[in-house]
Design an enzyme around this catalytic site. Structure first.
Site, PDB file in Angstrom:
ATOM      1  N   ASP A   2       0.866  -1.167   0.000  1.00 48.43           N
ATOM      2  CA  ASP A   2       0.000   0.000   0.000  1.00 48.43           C
ATOM      3  C   ASP A   2       0.910   1.226   0.000  1.00 48.43           C
ATOM      4  O   ASP A   2       2.145   1.113   0.054  1.00 48.43           O
ATOM      5  CB  ASP A   2      -0.981  -0.007   1.188  1.00 48.43           C
ATOM      6  CG  ASP A   2      -2.210   0.867   0.891  1.00 48.43           C
ATOM      7  OD1 ASP A   2      -2.128   1.714  -0.020  1.00 48.43           O
ATOM      8  OD2 ASP A   2      -3.242   0.703   1.561  1.00 48.43           O
TER       9      ASP A   2
HETATM   10  C1  BGC Z   1      -5.059   3.259   0.244  1.00 48.62           C
HETATM   11  C2  BGC Z   1      -5.248   2.275  -0.893  1.00 48.62           C
HETATM   12  C3  BGC Z   1      -5.112   2.990  -2.224  1.00 48.62           C
HETATM   13  C4  BGC Z   1      -3.760   3.656  -2.256  1.00 48.62           C
HETATM   14  C5  BGC Z   1      -3.475   4.368  -3.554  1.00 48.62           C
HETATM   15  C6  BGC Z   1      -3.816   4.106   0.096  1.00 48.62           C
HETATM   16  O1  BGC Z   1      -3.786   5.141   1.008  1.00 48.62           O
HETATM   17  O2  BGC Z   1      -5.004   2.539   1.457  1.00 48.62           O
HETATM   18  O3  BGC Z   1      -6.498   1.654  -0.786  1.00 48.62           O
HETATM   19  O4  BGC Z   1      -5.263   2.088  -3.268  1.00 48.62           O
HETATM   20  O5  BGC Z   1      -3.693   4.626  -1.212  1.00 48.62           O
HETATM   21  O6  BGC Z   1      -4.234   5.502  -3.703  1.00 48.62           O
END
Ligand code: BGC
Length: 718
Positions: free
Chosen positions: A267
């Site tokens: 993530d």
């Molecule tokens: C979130 C993810 C997301 C990623 C990219 C993160 O903060 O937890 O779900 O896909 O950002 O935007």
């Protein structure tokens, strides 16, 4: 490309180039590119110019075909091996066409329709040059305090798994390769993110093997079985180990037991955050742990890129690990056909044809109508005559009802409830109170006004018998980083519903939210209650059609609505305990100040018509049920099959959903449906192993009233 060619390509790459493939940054705008090497933007996390043009993938928040074409072109000019970039984007419930939030779509119990919606998203993404979407979010979610509940398909592993499978197929299609109308997708957030302690986002999750295997893993298993291309690790620790470096969960369980051979991505900087988790303050160590935990792409940081070489040269990491990771990335690019055509699917004209596309909006409205849940109806709905309607409440005219996590949509924006109702009965028949708007949680105390808005003219007030009141929480208070300890409506909103009811009007209350709210304040004052969640771009139209009976509600709750925040986490499929809850016995498993049952439970939802279940027959292979629509309205019914096991060596849930079917029946029509009985229905994980024991089972259906109807005892034989 053939596998042998991919391997040849891999062999021709330097270690640094391989590590670049494992790195994801944000694309720079054309003018920002000029400053590369001098003052690299934060988005590139200090990459050198050479590295920037060799990275394997980029994250794009508002993808546009023209931009991505430019970035890909520039990249291909300079990438030493001309390996196309992968563009990834968060498209959780629609890109151009916004669909209801996933939690709402979970309530539709309509896997086929969900698949069709994600097909629309896939086409829209592909035209804009997106190759991978960060969706579906398939975290099991039992805690209304957690703001990210809205991203999930709710509290039940069977429903979440079925939805996960449908979503993956919708995005990717069915084949071994992904065509120009589809995209690869990334199931997230692996693993246990929905179980963060206290519902506090990014917190730790402590989950026993029993819970992990029986509740949290199944949706990921379903995604893998449906060939999901990518999986994202979650921010949380699982039993003490951050998921991004959790070798056991990633290598053994995900890749080993579930057989996932796609791309594992972190993530957003979740590898870097392992320092705060206390795992190590050495970037080199974290890179090593990430690589060993089979991480293939590091999102928005460069620990692997900047330290991978040292780790390999120093002997801490075998280059084999890097090679396997890069091969998985190349395979995905190949599956998308990017080596043959790096611009595959990308089309400015097609992209434009998707702006405000009526056919796609129709699909959004269709699922919105099936996602809203009718929780209460004391004979008020549907509103039959087009008499004057009083409309009030802070969400009555708001267009901010599409739901968080939909960033790309162009104007015209989402249809408000006011607009939707106007489209059916005309503005002239709506008496609209100038109501205060909905505020973000931090502004409520300072901005929400005290006054309760009544219609200005007494005549108008007298003339309307029914008041539609739109209440809820601000869309921005849901989604990531939106955990709450107070899940009630604001005092003013609760007061509004109560006062309108006391004024003698019939109250039709519409609740917009991204989580199950505690609506016990307003439930007694609602003659009819529709839980609308956030229903996407066609929100107002869908709700108005339901209110006026042009469509019949069929949504069933995918997450239980608690009576108060103290009940959270609350879910229907809990274990029985040695002292099952008994209202009249204090020494039973319960609270002294609140009942155990939620206000409305998983699987519950009313309709304007009635369905009767008849001629139920059960043999050892199948269950047959005749379902008859005995009411005056055509409508959908979701037949839910639950199992309860007894005499097992491990305590089992009081009830567990095992299968469901959604069918449409015209008024008076009947259909026979069949559920196949299989061993999976009676199996459970014990010590991480799927187990079938000789035991007794009871089979139940769920009646419209919410009651469970026992249909048969069943002896489970080996
Ligand atoms: C979130 C993810 C997301 C990623 C990219 C993160 O903060 O937890 O779900 O896909 O950002 O935007």
């Amino acid at each position: 490309m053939k596998e042998t060619e991919l391997k040849k390509l891999l062999d021709s790459m330097t270690l640094e180039e391989k590590l670049c493939q494992m790195t994801q940054c944000e694309p720079l705008k054309a003018d920002e590119e000029k400053s590369l090497g001098v003052n690299p933007d934060i988005k590139t996390k200090g990459l050198t110019e050479k590295q920037y043009y060799s990275v394997g993938s980029m994250i794009v928040y508002v993808p546009k075909a023209a931009d991505l074409r430019r970035v890909q072109k520039e990249h291909l000019k300079r990438d030493p091996h001309k390996i196309p970039l992968l563009f990834m984007s968060d498209v959780l419930h629609g890109k151009e066409t916004v669909f209801p939030i996933p939690l709402a779509m979970g309530c539709s119990f309509n896997t086929e329709l969900l698949k069709e919606c994600y097909e629309v998203s896939a086409e829209e993404c592909a035209a804009s040059g997106v190759h991978t979407v960060f969706a579906p979010a398939i975290d099991l979610s039992r805690d209304a305090r957690w703001g990210r509940s809205m991203e999930s398909f709710g509290e039940d592993p069977c429903l979440s798994s079925r939805m996960a499978g449908a979503a993956v197929t919708g995005f990717q299609g069915n084949g071994d390769t992904i065509d120009e109308n589809h995209v690869s997708c990334c199931a997230k957030h692996y693993l246990g993110y929905g179980a963060v302690t206290g519902g506090r986002d990014y917190n730790c999750a402590e989950i026993s093997d029993n819970e992990l295997y029986n509740y949290y893993l199944p949706s990921f298993k379903a995604a893998v079985e449906n060939n999901v291309s990518m999986i994202m690790t979650s921010f949380n620790t699982l039993n003490g180990v951050p998921m991004t470096v959790n070798e056991h969960a990633n290598r053994q369980i995900l890749r080993g037991d579930l057989g996932f051979d796609g791309v594992l991505i972190s993530d957003y900087n979740s590898l870097g955050e392992c320092e705060n988790h206390g795992i190590s303050s050495s970037s080199e160590k974290l890179a090593e742990l990430g690589i060993k935990a089979t991480l293939d792409i590091e999102m928005m940081n460069t620990l692997i890129l900047n330290n991978g070489e040292k780790s390999v040269k120093g002997g801490a990491v075998d280059e084999e690990y890097i090679d396997s990771a890069v091969l998985r990335i190349l395979r995905l690019k190949n599956k998308l056909g990017l080596f043959e055509d790096p611009f595959k699917g990308l089309s400015e004209e097609k992209e434009e044809s998707f702006f405000n596309n009526l056919k796609s909006r129709e699909k959004s409205r269709e699922i919105a109508e099936q996602s809203a849940v009718l929780l209460k109806n004391s004979g008020v709905l549907p509103l039959k005559s087009f008499e004057k309607i009083w409309l009030c409440g802070p969400l009555s005219v708001s267009e901010e009802v599409g739901g968080e996590w939909a960033f790309s949509m162009q104007k015209p924006y989402n249809v408000s409830l006011f607009e939707g109702i106007s489209n059916i009965i005309g503005k002239e028949n709506i008496i609209l109170s100038k109501t205060d708007k909905i505020y973000r949680i931090e502004d409520i105390d300072s901005k929400e006004k005290e006054d309760i808005p009544y219609p200005e003219s007494a005549d108008e007030f007298e003339n309307c018998k029914t008041c539609i009141i739109a209440v809820g929480e601000h869309m921005g208070d849901t989604g990531e980083a939106s955990s709450k300890t107070n899940i009630r409506l604001t005092k003013n909103q609760a007061e509004l519903v109560k006062k309108v009811k006391q004024s003698g009007k019939k109250t039709v209350v519409i609740v917009f939210s991204g989580r199950p709210l505690d609506i016990s304040d307003i439930e007694p004052y609602s003659d009819a209650l529709i839980y609308a969640w956030y229903l996407g771009c066609e929100s107002g139209n869908a709700l108005a059609r339901l209110i006026f009976g042009l469509s019949n509600p069929s949504g069933k709750l995918a997450m239980s609505l608690p009576r108060c925040v103290g009940q959270c986490p609350i879910y229907y499929n809990h274990l029985n305990t040695g002292r099952p809850y008994n209202k009249t016995n204090r020494f039973s498993c319960g609270y002294t100040d609140c009942e155990n049952e939620p206000l409305f439970s998983f699987g519950f939802g009313l309709s304007y018509t009635e369905f009767r279940y008849e001629d139920i027959s059960v043999n050892k292979n199948e269950i047959k049920i005749k379902v008859k629509n005995t009411g005056d309205f055509d409508g959908f019914e979701t037949i839910q099959l639950y199992v309860s096991l007894k005499d097992t060596s491990v305590s089992q849930p009081v009830k567990a959903l095992k299968d469901f079917k959604k069918i449409f029946l015209k008024s008076g029509e009947e259909k026979e449906i069949t559920f196949k009985i299989n061993k999976d229905m009676f199996s459970f994980y014990k010590n991480k192993v799927k187990t079938l024991e000789k035991c007794s089972a009871v089979l139940f259906l769920r009646a419209q009233s919410g009651e469970f109807i026992k249909i048969s005892d069943f002896e489970v034989c080996l």
